[in-house]
Design an enzyme around this catalytic site. Structure first.
Site, PDB file in Angstrom:
ATOM      1  CE  LYS A 239      11.021   7.584  -2.237  1.00  0.00           C
ATOM      2  NZ  LYS A 239      11.159   7.801  -0.762  1.00  0.00           N
ATOM      3  CD  GLU A 320      25.575  12.753  -5.930  1.00  0.00           C
ATOM      4  OE1 GLU A 320      26.205  11.759  -5.482  1.00  0.00           O
ATOM      5  OE2 GLU A 320      24.985  13.574  -5.226  1.00  0.00           O
ATOM      6  CB  CYS A 354      27.530  11.638  -2.282  1.00  0.00           C
ATOM      7  SG  CYS A 354      25.765  11.386  -2.050  1.00  0.00           S
ATOM      8  CD  GLU A 450      28.306   4.902  -1.141  1.00  0.00           C
ATOM      9  OE1 GLU A 450      28.246   6.122  -1.329  1.00  0.00           O
ATOM     10  OE2 GLU A 450      27.526   4.084  -1.660  1.00  0.00           O
TER      11      GLU A 450
END
Length: 568
Positions: A239, A320, A354, A450
Site C-alpha cells: 500500500k 522507521e 524523517c 515533530e
C-alpha cells in the site's frame, strides 16, 4: 547457501529404488554464482546544456500535459474499482496528474490470495534468479526509465530536480544493486561442520505474506520496502501513500518490465484504515515493513498484538517512524559550515524528511555569526514550481500538512522570535517559507514536537553549559533517528558522541543529519523512531527470512551404548 539453492539433480536422475524419475528438478551447472559488485549510482548534475537536463525537461512537459488512469495491480492484472482519487501537483494543486483507483477489502483479499499463489513458485526460485529481477530493474532505471520516475517524483511529490535525482534515481538504483549483494553475504553465512557432519543453514522465506506500507516523502522507500522482502523469497501486499501513487505505479511498471512474476508484489493503493484492517486480521500475515508516523506504527503494533492468536506465526514488525532531528554545536564549530548544514538539513525537500534538522543548539559565542549567515541564505532561497530548476524548494505535500505547519508558524509568531520566513501561502500551491525560529526556552514546543516542514528552531546556550546542553538534547524528544555535532575540538566530538549515543541511529560529525547513502550509512533509528533495522543493509534482510538448521550425519552410529558404559 540456501539448501534448496545448492542441492539440485538432473531431471533424468533415477530414484534411489531404481523406479521412474520423480518430479522434474532443473539441472544447474552454473556453479557458485556471484552478483556483480555493487556501486553507488553517480548523481547527475542536470547542468545547463547537459543531455540529462534536456531529456528530463521534455519528460516533465509530457507528463504534466497528460492525465493518466492508475489501476490496482493484483496478481499481475489491472483492476479498476471505480472508487477513485486524484494525484495532483502540490505546487499547483488544481493540476491533476492522474486518477487512481482505490482498493477495498475485496481487492485486498484478492491481493492476499494472489500473494499466496505466487509464493509457491517464487519461494522456490534460486536466490540469484530473484536477485536478477532487481539487478535488471536497477539498469532499467539507470537508463530508459530514469527521466520518467524522476519526473513523476518531481511533479507528484514536489521535489526539485536534485532531490528527485538523489531519491527516485540514485537511491532506488542503489537499493536494487546493494540488496542482492547483502543477500549473497547472508546466504553464504554457514555454521561449522566437524568431521563426519555437514551443518547447514537454510534461509527460508517467511510463512505467509508481507505487508509493505510506504510514505510519500521518498520514492526510494516505496521501491525498497516491497522489494527487500521479495528478494528473500516473500510475496508482498503493497500500500503506497495516497500522495505518492504516481511514482509508486511507475515503480511497479519497472519491476514488471524487469521480469517480476505476477503476484509477487501486489499494488493496492487506497484508504489506509480499510486496507490495514483487512491485512492485519489475516492469519497468513508474516511481516510488516513500514515507514510512516510513530502514531500509526504504534497503532498497528497494538492491533497485531491483539490478533496474535489468529496468526500462523509471529509476524515480523519492521518500522522507521518519526524524528525530531538535532544539530548541536560546540564553541569550536566552524560557523560557515554549521550555517550551511542548518539550511540544507532543514529546508531541502521542504523539511519533509524523517532526518531533517528541526532543532538546533548553538553556543552564544558564535550564535550571532551563525544566525546572520542562516538568515542571509534563507532570504536568497527561491521557492516555486519544480519545473523551474532555479528553485531550491517546492511545496509541502498536501493541505493537511500545510495547515499543520501553518499552525506552528502562527504559534511561533506569538510565543517566540521568527528570524526569517514564517509565512504560508496556499492559494495555488502549498508553499511554506523556509523559517528560522529562536527561543530561549529549551523546552519550547517547537523544539520538542515533530513538525515535518521547513521550520527549524534554534536555542542559544551559554558556552559553559556544553555538557548540560548535551543532556537536554538527549532528553528533549522521544525520537532517536538522526543528529549531528559540529566541533573542531576532538574532545568535544567524543563527549557528544558518548552523551548522545542513544539519541540517534544515524549520527553525523561536522555534517548535516540528512543524506544517508545506501551502502555507506545504513539508515534507521530507535526509541520513538522505529525498530532500527537499517534499510539497505544485511540487518534488514535478516528480518525477512526464517532460518532452518540442517544437520546431516554421514555415518550414523549403530550402537546406542557410549564408551563410558564399559566396566573398568
Amino acid at each position: 547457501m540456501n539448501v534448496a539453492d545448492t542441492m539440485t539433480v538432473p531431471a533424468s536422475a533415477p530414484s534411489a529404488a531404481g523406479a521412474a524419475p520423480g518430479p522434474a528438478v532443473a539441472a544447474d551447472f552454473a556453479g557458485v554464482r556471484r552478483v556483480p559488485s555493487p556501486h553507488n549510482e553517480p548523481v547527475r548534475s542536470y547542468a545547463p546544456g547537459s543531455p540529462e537536463k534536456a531529456e528530463l525537461k521534455a519528460r516533465l512537459k509530457t507528463m504534466a500535459a497528460e492525465r493518466i488512469e492508475i489501476p490496482l495491480i493484483v496478481g499481475g492484472r489491472e483492476i479498476r474499482t471505480g472508487s477513485t482519487a486524484q494525484a495532483v501537483q502540490p505546487h499547483d494543486h488544481a493540476h491533476v496528474l492522474a486518477d487512481w483507483h482505490k482498493a477495498g477489502p475485496a481487492e485486498v483479499q484478492r491481493a492476499i490470495e494472489a500473494a499466496a499463489e505466487a509464493r509457491r513458485e517464487w519461494s522456490s526460485w534460486r536466490w540469484e534468479d530473484r536477485a536478477a529481477v532487481l539487478l535488471k530493474a536497477a539498469e532499467l532505471l539507470a537508463g530508459p526509465w530514469r527521466a520518467t520516475l524522476n519526473a513523476a517524483t518531481m511533479l507528484g511529490q514536489s521535489k526539485t530536480v536534485f532531490q528527485a535525482e538523489i531519491d527516485s534515481a540514485c537511491e532506488v538504483i542503489d537499493f536494487w544493486r546493494f540488496n542482492p549483494h547483502y543477500a549473497q553475504e547472508l546466504y553464504s553465512e554457514q555454521p561449522l561442520s566437524p568431521a563426519g557432519v555437514w551443518n547447514q543453514l537454510e534461509y527460508r522465506p517467511l510463512e505467509g505474506f508481507v505487508y509493505a506500507i510506504t510514505p510519500f516523502n521518498f520514492t526510494a522507500i516505496g521501491a525498497n520496502l516491497p522489494t527487500a522482502p521479495a528478494l528473500m523469497g516473500n510475496t508482498v501486499v503493497w500500500k503506497p501513500a495516497s500522495s505518492a501513487v504516481l511514482s509508486g505505479y511507475y515503480i511497479m511498471k519497472i519491476l514488471e518490465e524487469a521480469g517480476l512474476p505476477p503476484g509477487v508484489i501486489n499494488f493496492v493503493p487506497g484508504d489506509a484504515g480499510p486496507i490495514s484492517d483487512a491485512v492485519l486480521s489475516h492469519q497468513d500475515l508474516a511481516g510488516v515493513h513500514f515507514t510512516g508516523s510513530t502514531y500509526v506504527f504504534n497503532s498497528m503494533w497494538k492491533t497485531i498484538g491483539a490478533n496474535m492468536s489468529r496468526y500462523r506465526s509471529y509476524p515480523r514488525i519492521v518500522g522507521e517512524t518519526g524524528g525530531k532531528d538535532f544539530i548541536v554545536a560546540h564553541a569550536s564549530a566552524d560557523p560557515a559550515a554549521l550555517a550551511v548544514a542548518i539550511v540544507r538539513g532543514a529546508f531541502e525537500y521542504q523539511g519533509q524528511k524523517c532526518s531533517a534538522a528541526s532543532r538546533v543548539y548553538v553556543p552564544r559565542s558564535i550564535w550571532g555569526d551563525v544566525r546572520d549567515r542562516v538568515v542571509a541564505m534563507i532570504r536568497d532561497i527561491k521557492m516555486g514550481h519544480v519545473q523551474d530548476f532555479r528553485n531550491f524548494m517546492g511545496a509541502v505535500i498536501d493541505k493537511k500538512a500545510f495547515d499543520k505547519i501553518s499552525e506552528y508558524l502562527a504559534e511561533a509568531k506569538k510565543t517566540a522570535k521568527v528570524l526569517a520566513g514564517g509565512n504560508a501561502k496556499g492559494d495555488q500551491g502549498y508553499f511554506i517559507e523556509p523559517t528560522l525560529v529562536e527561543t530561549h526556552d529549551p523546552d519550547y514546543r517547537l523544539l520538542c514536537e515533530e513538525i515535518f516542514g521547513p521550520v527549524v528552531t534554534a536555542h542559544a546556550y551559554d558556552d559553559e553549559r556544553w555538557e548540560e546542553t548535551l543532556a537536554i538534547v538527549d532528553r528533549t524528544s522521544p525520537y532517536a533517528l538522526t543528529g549531528s555535532v559540529f566541533a573542531r575540538d576532538r574532545g568535544a566530538v567524543r563527549e557528544a558522541a558518548s552523551a548522545l549515543r542513544n539519541s540517534a541511529g544515524n549520527f553525523y560529525i561536522n555534517d548535516k543529519p540528512t543524506g544517508a547513502v545506501v551502502g555507506q550509512q545504513p539508515f534507521g533509528g530507535a526509541r520513538g523512531s522505529g525498530t532500527n533495522d537499517k534499510a539497505g543493509s544485511k540487518l534488514n534482510l535478516v528480518r525477512w527470512v526464517s532460518a532452518r538448521t540442517i544437520k546431516e550425519t554421514f555415518v550414523p552410529p549403530t550402537d546406542y551404548r557410549y564408551p563410558f558404559l564399559s566396566e573398568e
